[in-house]
Design a protein around this motif. Sequence first.
Motif, PDB file in Angstrom:
ATOM      1  N   LYS A  57      -9.877 -25.500  40.019  1.00 25.81           N
ATOM      2  CA  LYS A  57     -10.134 -26.672  39.178  1.00 25.81           C
ATOM      3  C   LYS A  57      -9.533 -26.441  37.800  1.00 25.81           C
ATOM      4  CE  LYS A  57     -14.572 -25.117  37.309  1.00 25.81           C
ATOM      5  NZ  LYS A  57     -15.956 -25.487  37.012  1.00 25.81           N
ATOM      6  N   ASN A  58      -9.524 -27.497  36.983  1.00 24.49           N
ATOM      7  CA  ASN A  58      -8.940 -27.385  35.637  1.00 24.49           C
ATOM      8  C   ASN A  58      -9.810 -28.061  34.582  1.00 24.49           C
ATOM      9  OD1 ASN A  58      -6.431 -25.979  36.146  1.00 24.49           O
ATOM     10  ND2 ASN A  58      -5.746 -27.823  37.211  1.00 24.49           N
ATOM     11  N   THR A  59     -11.112 -28.076  34.797  1.00 22.71           N
ATOM     12  CA  THR A  59     -11.990 -28.802  33.876  1.00 22.71           C
ATOM     13  C   THR A  59     -12.717 -27.855  32.926  1.00 22.71           C
ATOM     14  OG1 THR A  59     -13.808 -28.725  35.473  1.00 22.71           O
ATOM     15  CG2 THR A  59     -12.367 -30.656  35.527  1.00 22.71           C
ATOM     16  N   VAL A  94     -10.196 -17.349  26.045  1.00 23.45           N
ATOM     17  CA  VAL A  94      -9.298 -18.137  26.889  1.00 23.45           C
ATOM     18  C   VAL A  94      -9.266 -17.647  28.338  1.00 23.45           C
ATOM     19  CG1 VAL A  94      -6.906 -18.887  27.218  1.00 23.45           C
ATOM     20  CG2 VAL A  94      -7.840 -18.688  24.909  1.00 23.45           C
ATOM     21  N   LEU A  95      -9.055 -16.338  28.535  1.00 24.78           N
ATOM     22  CA  LEU A  95      -8.812 -15.802  29.884  1.00 24.78           C
ATOM     23  C   LEU A  95      -9.962 -15.998  30.863  1.00 24.78           C
ATOM     24  CD1 LEU A  95      -6.594 -14.294  31.483  1.00 24.78           C
ATOM     25  CD2 LEU A  95      -6.060 -14.679  29.089  1.00 24.78           C
ATOM     26  N   PRO A  96     -11.225 -15.731  30.499  1.00 21.50           N
ATOM     27  CA  PRO A  96     -12.300 -15.902  31.488  1.00 21.50           C
ATOM     28  C   PRO A  96     -12.367 -17.318  32.057  1.00 21.50           C
ATOM     29  CG  PRO A  96     -13.088 -14.601  29.644  1.00 21.50           C
ATOM     30  CD  PRO A  96     -11.732 -15.109  29.251  1.00 21.50           C
ATOM     31  N   LYS A  97     -12.251 -18.331  31.196  1.00 22.12           N
ATOM     32  CA  LYS A  97     -12.282 -19.716  31.675  1.00 22.12           C
ATOM     33  C   LYS A  97     -11.056 -20.026  32.518  1.00 22.12           C
ATOM     34  CE  LYS A  97     -13.822 -23.858  32.142  1.00 22.12           C
ATOM     35  NZ  LYS A  97     -15.001 -24.105  33.000  1.00 22.12           N
ATOM     36  N   MET A  98      -9.905 -19.506  32.109  1.00 24.41           N
ATOM     37  CA  MET A  98      -8.688 -19.737  32.871  1.00 24.41           C
ATOM     38  C   MET A  98      -8.782 -19.106  34.259  1.00 24.41           C
ATOM     39  SD  MET A  98      -4.768 -18.997  31.718  1.00 24.41           S
ATOM     40  CE  MET A  98      -4.588 -17.402  32.524  1.00 24.41           C
ATOM     41  N   LEU A  99      -9.323 -17.896  34.328  1.00 26.18           N
ATOM     42  CA  LEU A  99      -9.502 -17.225  35.622  1.00 26.18           C
ATOM     43  C   LEU A  99     -10.504 -17.972  36.501  1.00 26.18           C
ATOM     44  CD1 LEU A  99      -9.531 -13.465  34.533  1.00 26.18           C
ATOM     45  CD2 LEU A  99      -7.959 -14.513  36.169  1.00 26.18           C
ATOM     46  N   GLU A 100     -11.576 -18.468  35.885  1.00 24.66           N
ATOM     47  CA  GLU A 100     -12.564 -19.249  36.640  1.00 24.66           C
ATOM     48  C   GLU A 100     -11.925 -20.473  37.262  1.00 24.66           C
ATOM     49  OE1 GLU A 100     -16.245 -22.274  35.715  1.00 24.66           O
ATOM     50  OE2 GLU A 100     -15.895 -20.633  34.292  1.00 24.66           O
ATOM     51  N   ASN A 101     -11.120 -21.189  36.486  1.00 28.41           N
ATOM     52  CA  ASN A 101     -10.457 -22.382  37.006  1.00 28.41           C
ATOM     53  C   ASN A 101      -9.458 -22.041  38.110  1.00 28.41           C
ATOM     54  OD1 ASN A 101     -11.904 -24.086  35.382  1.00 28.41           O
ATOM     55  ND2 ASN A 101     -10.314 -24.324  33.838  1.00 28.41           N
ATOM     56  N   LEU A 102      -8.739 -20.922  37.946  1.00 28.09           N
ATOM     57  CA  LEU A 102      -7.776 -20.512  38.962  1.00 28.09           C
ATOM     58  C   LEU A 102      -8.469 -20.163  40.278  1.00 28.09           C
ATOM     59  CD1 LEU A 102      -5.271 -18.291  36.922  1.00 28.09           C
ATOM     60  CD2 LEU A 102      -4.723 -20.420  38.113  1.00 28.09           C
ATOM     61  N   ILE A 103      -9.578 -19.426  40.168  1.00 30.77           N
ATOM     62  CA  ILE A 103     -10.299 -18.982  41.368  1.00 30.77           C
ATOM     63  C   ILE A 103     -10.960 -20.167  42.081  1.00 30.77           C
ATOM     64  CG2 ILE A 103     -12.248 -17.600  42.188  1.00 30.77           C
ATOM     65  CD1 ILE A 103     -11.575 -15.607  39.911  1.00 30.77           C
ATOM     66  N   VAL A 121      -5.917 -32.611  28.527  1.00 30.55           N
ATOM     67  CA  VAL A 121      -5.422 -31.791  27.425  1.00 30.55           C
ATOM     68  C   VAL A 121      -4.099 -31.164  27.866  1.00 30.55           C
ATOM     69  CG1 VAL A 121      -5.878 -29.788  25.958  1.00 30.55           C
ATOM     70  CG2 VAL A 121      -7.767 -31.269  26.673  1.00 30.55           C
ATOM     71  N   GLN A 122      -3.037 -31.460  27.139  1.00 27.50           N
ATOM     72  CA  GLN A 122      -1.720 -30.976  27.526  1.00 27.50           C
ATOM     73  C   GLN A 122      -1.514 -29.524  27.100  1.00 27.50           C
ATOM     74  OE1 GLN A 122       1.265 -33.740  26.217  1.00 27.50           O
ATOM     75  NE2 GLN A 122       0.643 -35.301  27.668  1.00 27.50           N
ATOM     76  N   ASN A 123      -2.425 -28.697  27.535  1.00 26.56           N
ATOM     77  CA  ASN A 123      -2.339 -27.254  27.327  1.00 26.56           C
ATOM     78  C   ASN A 123      -3.388 -26.614  28.236  1.00 26.56           C
ATOM     79  OD1 ASN A 123      -1.559 -24.758  26.287  1.00 26.56           O
ATOM     80  ND2 ASN A 123      -1.504 -25.515  24.189  1.00 26.56           N
ATOM     81  N   PHE A 124      -3.370 -25.288  28.351  1.00 29.10           N
ATOM     82  CA  PHE A 124      -4.335 -24.624  29.222  1.00 29.10           C
ATOM     83  C   PHE A 124      -5.559 -24.145  28.452  1.00 29.10           C
ATOM     84  CE2 PHE A 124      -1.321 -21.517  27.697  1.00 29.10           C
ATOM     85  CZ  PHE A 124      -2.096 -20.445  27.317  1.00 29.10           C
ATOM     86  N   LEU A 125      -5.657 -24.508  27.164  1.00 27.45           N
ATOM     87  CA  LEU A 125      -6.824 -24.191  26.355  1.00 27.45           C
ATOM     88  C   LEU A 125      -7.043 -25.307  25.349  1.00 27.45           C
ATOM     89  CD1 LEU A 125      -6.058 -21.663  23.507  1.00 27.45           C
ATOM     90  CD2 LEU A 125      -4.245 -22.703  24.847  1.00 27.45           C
ATOM     91  N   CYS A 126      -8.223 -25.317  24.749  1.00 32.65           N
ATOM     92  CA  CYS A 126      -8.552 -26.330  23.750  1.00 32.65           C
ATOM     93  C   CYS A 126      -8.071 -25.874  22.375  1.00 32.65           C
ATOM     94  CB  CYS A 126     -10.059 -26.573  23.724  1.00 32.65           C
ATOM     95  SG  CYS A 126     -10.695 -27.360  25.218  1.00 32.65           S
ATOM     96  N   PHE A 141     -13.096 -32.267  29.680  1.00 33.93           N
ATOM     97  CA  PHE A 141     -11.652 -32.386  29.577  1.00 33.93           C
ATOM     98  C   PHE A 141     -11.004 -31.732  30.793  1.00 33.93           C
ATOM     99  CE2 PHE A 141     -12.983 -32.532  25.098  1.00 33.93           C
ATOM    100  CZ  PHE A 141     -12.332 -33.680  24.680  1.00 33.93           C
ATOM    101  N   ILE A 142      -9.809 -32.210  31.106  1.00 26.30           N
ATOM    102  CA  ILE A 142      -8.995 -31.593  32.160  1.00 26.30           C
ATOM    103  C   ILE A 142      -7.879 -30.812  31.476  1.00 26.30           C
ATOM    104  CG2 ILE A 142      -7.504 -31.993  34.153  1.00 26.30           C
ATOM    105  CD1 ILE A 142      -9.020 -34.627  34.600  1.00 26.30           C
ATOM    106  N   LEU A 143      -7.826 -29.533  31.747  1.00 25.70           N
ATOM    107  CA  LEU A 143      -6.809 -28.680  31.146  1.00 25.70           C
ATOM    108  C   LEU A 143      -5.593 -28.595  32.054  1.00 25.70           C
ATOM    109  CD1 LEU A 143      -9.111 -25.710  30.020  1.00 25.70           C
ATOM    110  CD2 LEU A 143      -8.257 -27.574  28.577  1.00 25.70           C
ATOM    111  N   GLU A 144      -4.413 -28.673  31.457  1.00 25.21           N
ATOM    112  CA  GLU A 144      -3.204 -28.425  32.235  1.00 25.21           C
ATOM    113  C   GLU A 144      -3.167 -26.954  32.621  1.00 25.21           C
ATOM    114  OE1 GLU A 144       0.497 -29.502  30.577  1.00 25.21           O
ATOM    115  OE2 GLU A 144       0.380 -31.570  31.255  1.00 25.21           O
ATOM    116  N   GLY A 145      -2.875 -26.656  33.845  1.00 27.40           N
ATOM    117  CA  GLY A 145      -2.808 -25.266  34.270  1.00 27.40           C
ATOM    118  C   GLY A 145      -1.646 -24.528  33.631  1.00 27.40           C
ATOM    119  N   VAL A 146      -1.794 -23.221  33.538  1.00 31.63           N
ATOM    120  CA  VAL A 146      -0.708 -22.404  33.013  1.00 31.63           C
ATOM    121  C   VAL A 146       0.444 -22.393  34.007  1.00 31.63           C
ATOM    122  CG1 VAL A 146      -0.075 -20.126  32.141  1.00 31.63           C
ATOM    123  CG2 VAL A 146      -2.413 -20.937  31.897  1.00 31.63           C
TER     124      VAL A 146
END
Length: 310
Positions: A89-91, A77-86, A174-179, A12-17
């Motif tokens: 990517k948003n997958t 939530v945060l570890p995956k979000m930080l990984e995508n930010l660094i 996914v229209q959010n930054f998490l599942c 899935f592609i997550l929308e970024g925060v």
Amino acid sequence: MHPRNLTKVSEFILEGVFDNPHLQGLYIAISLCLYLAAILSNSFVIIATLAHPPLHTPMYFFISNLAILDLVGISSVLPKMLENLILGKNTISFEGCVAQLYTFTFSGSTELILLTVMSYDRYLAICQPLHYVAMMSKGTCISLMAGVWGIGTVNSLINTLLVAQLDFCGPNLVQNFLCEIPPLLALSCSSTYLSEIMVYMADIILGMGNFLLLILSYCLIIITILKIQGSAGKWKAFSTCSSHLAIAGLFYSTIIYTYIQPTRAPLKKNKTVSIMYTLVTPTLNPLIYSLRNKVIKVAFWKIVPFHKTY
């Protein structure tokens, strides 16, 4: 249509925060600070409850469990979000999305029930003070928490399995930054009827049921407080449950806004609310309990290694 001939989504592609890519470094710093603050503050509450004897009471036992759930929720939530930010990517893989869905749903539903148990604890402490010690014994507290964690586990497992067996054929944004359940149901190309029924049942039984029990507890608490002679006595009684009331209000307002709505409703407007209960609330909860709590402050100065007693 021939849904069985469609290709299943593998990620899935997550929308970024955050929407501005030019401020990526700032976003990473903010997210990391929030995560570290949540880890440190909630860990302190857990350690203080274990190490400081005055905190060996039912109220702080429940608070320490709330801190554990906050750690589980934000860590899903945060570890995956930080990984995508660094990595820019948003997958997230299908399996990773399901795991995140289970963990986050577990922490949220379990916290929902725990807040009700905590309101019952405050009801007994204020309305039944002579029977409080007997009714909230160590065995009773452990049994209550076993029930809380058990119900949260079963609820999360059922809802996650129902989502996992759905077909996702595309789109995969996914229209959010998490599942979460609502945005994932909106992407399914198979029938979501059973999942929606289970979500509504959870809303009614866990959501509305616990909310009504919490309201009932506080109605009885308020009635008892109003009967207390003198403003000092009333304030002292109210101060013992004001922190819990603030946390419950913050939690319920965001959860109700997100989940009590049609599944196919526009989901982008929920991003700010999701940020509140996934990132901000786990960081604020230990602060709300600690700022005006003298016992926790004393525990802090006894635990920190650099504190000197004069």
